[in-house]
Design a protein around this motif. Structure first.
Motif, mmCIF file in Angstrom:
data_model
loop_
_atom_site.group_PDB
_atom_site.id
_atom_site.type_symbol
_atom_site.label_atom_id
_atom_site.label_comp_id
_atom_site.label_asym_id
_atom_site.label_seq_id
_atom_site.Cartn_x
_atom_site.Cartn_y
_atom_site.Cartn_z
ATOM 1 N N ASP A 48 45.157 15.936 44.941
ATOM 2 C CA ASP A 48 46.081 16.887 45.558
ATOM 3 C C ASP A 48 46.449 16.375 46.951
ATOM 4 O O ASP A 48 45.605 16.274 47.832
ATOM 5 N N ASP A 78 47.723 20.158 34.939
ATOM 6 C CA ASP A 78 46.804 21.139 35.521
ATOM 7 C C ASP A 78 46.433 20.640 36.910
ATOM 8 O O ASP A 78 45.489 19.876 37.074
ATOM 9 N N ASN A 80 45.124 22.020 39.404
ATOM 10 C CA ASN A 80 43.909 22.557 40.014
ATOM 11 C C ASN A 80 42.639 21.979 39.394
ATOM 12 O O ASN A 80 41.533 22.321 39.808
ATOM 13 N N SER A 82 39.936 18.860 38.238
ATOM 14 C CA SER A 82 39.387 17.660 38.874
ATOM 15 C C SER A 82 39.802 16.400 38.130
ATOM 16 O O SER A 82 40.007 15.349 38.736
ATOM 17 N N LYS A 148 53.716 22.299 46.262
ATOM 18 C CA LYS A 148 52.566 21.479 45.865
ATOM 19 C C LYS A 148 53.016 20.060 45.540
ATOM 20 O O LYS A 148 54.043 19.854 44.889
#
Length: 216
Positions: A48, A78, A80, A82, A148
């Motif tokens: 991110d 996705d 969010n 990891s 984002k």
């Protein structure tokens, strides 16, 4: 050796998550995916960059949609997670766009006149998955705000930019959308070029940056 050491550290960091999610089987599946990806040279870790220096010129910027378009049920990155995975979200795309091999419908009326056929063409349906479709039309001039910016793994191809934005629909509701930046997931792409070494550049065919009071 360095890659193996990093993978072990990553696995240890994610151990509490795996235990929280379920049984040892879940953890073992996670390790298998991680080491298989490393051995095969695939990229799997999500980065991110929303608050990183590279994102400063883009995050919080306003853009206007240049062409009439639509919102649809999308299979997205996705952002969010990891490691590499997908989620359902709202996608955005332009009408009358593409190339000589494939184009989106000219307008919403054309889509509705043959919705079943267009849904099959536009949205690949995986096994055990419902057929996705267009949610609503979207007028040109609609304003979006970039929120984002994520370096998202794409297997042996490395990374691509996953970009999320917010828009306000005609009912006044705030909606998060994912911009089409990966042609495999959403064609055509609104992004110029490939790779994540530099700040992404959006095609003026689809979006124009907006700095006046009307936008902000």
């Amino acid at each position: 050796m360095a890659g193996a050491r990093s993978s072990l550290i990553l696995a240890k960091l994610n151990l509490p998550i795996m235990r929280a999610l379920g049984t040892q089987e879940v953890y073992l599946k996670f390790l298998a995916l991680l080491f298989l990806s490393i051995l095969s040279g695939c990229s799997v870790v999500v980065h991110d960059k929303t608050n990183a220096p590279i994102a400063l010129p883009m995050i919080g910027s306003y853009y206007q949609i240049v062409k009439d378009g639509f919102l649809y049920e999308a299979r997205c990155a996705d952002i969010n997670a990891s490691i590499q995975s997908t989620e359902w979200c709202t996608g955005i795309q332009a009408f009358d766009s593409g190339n000589e091999y494939f184009k989106t419908p000219t307008n919403y009326q054309e889509y509705k006149s043959a919705q079943k056929e267009w849904d099959t063409k536009l949205f690949t349906k995986l096994a055990f998955e419902k057929q996705r479709s267009i949610i609503s039309a979207l007028s040109k001039g609609t304003v979006i705000k970039i929120t984002k910016l994520v370096q998202y793994p794409w297997g042996t191809n490395g990374y691509y930019w996953a970009i999320r934005a917010e828009l306000i629909n005609t009912e006044g509701n705030l909606i998060e959308v994912e911009l089409p930046t990966n042609s495999a997931l959403a064609f055509p792409s609104w992004l110029q070029g490939y790779g994540v070494q530099a700040l992404p550049q959006l095609k003026h065919e689809y979006l124009m940056q907006c700095k006046n009071a009307k936008c902000t």
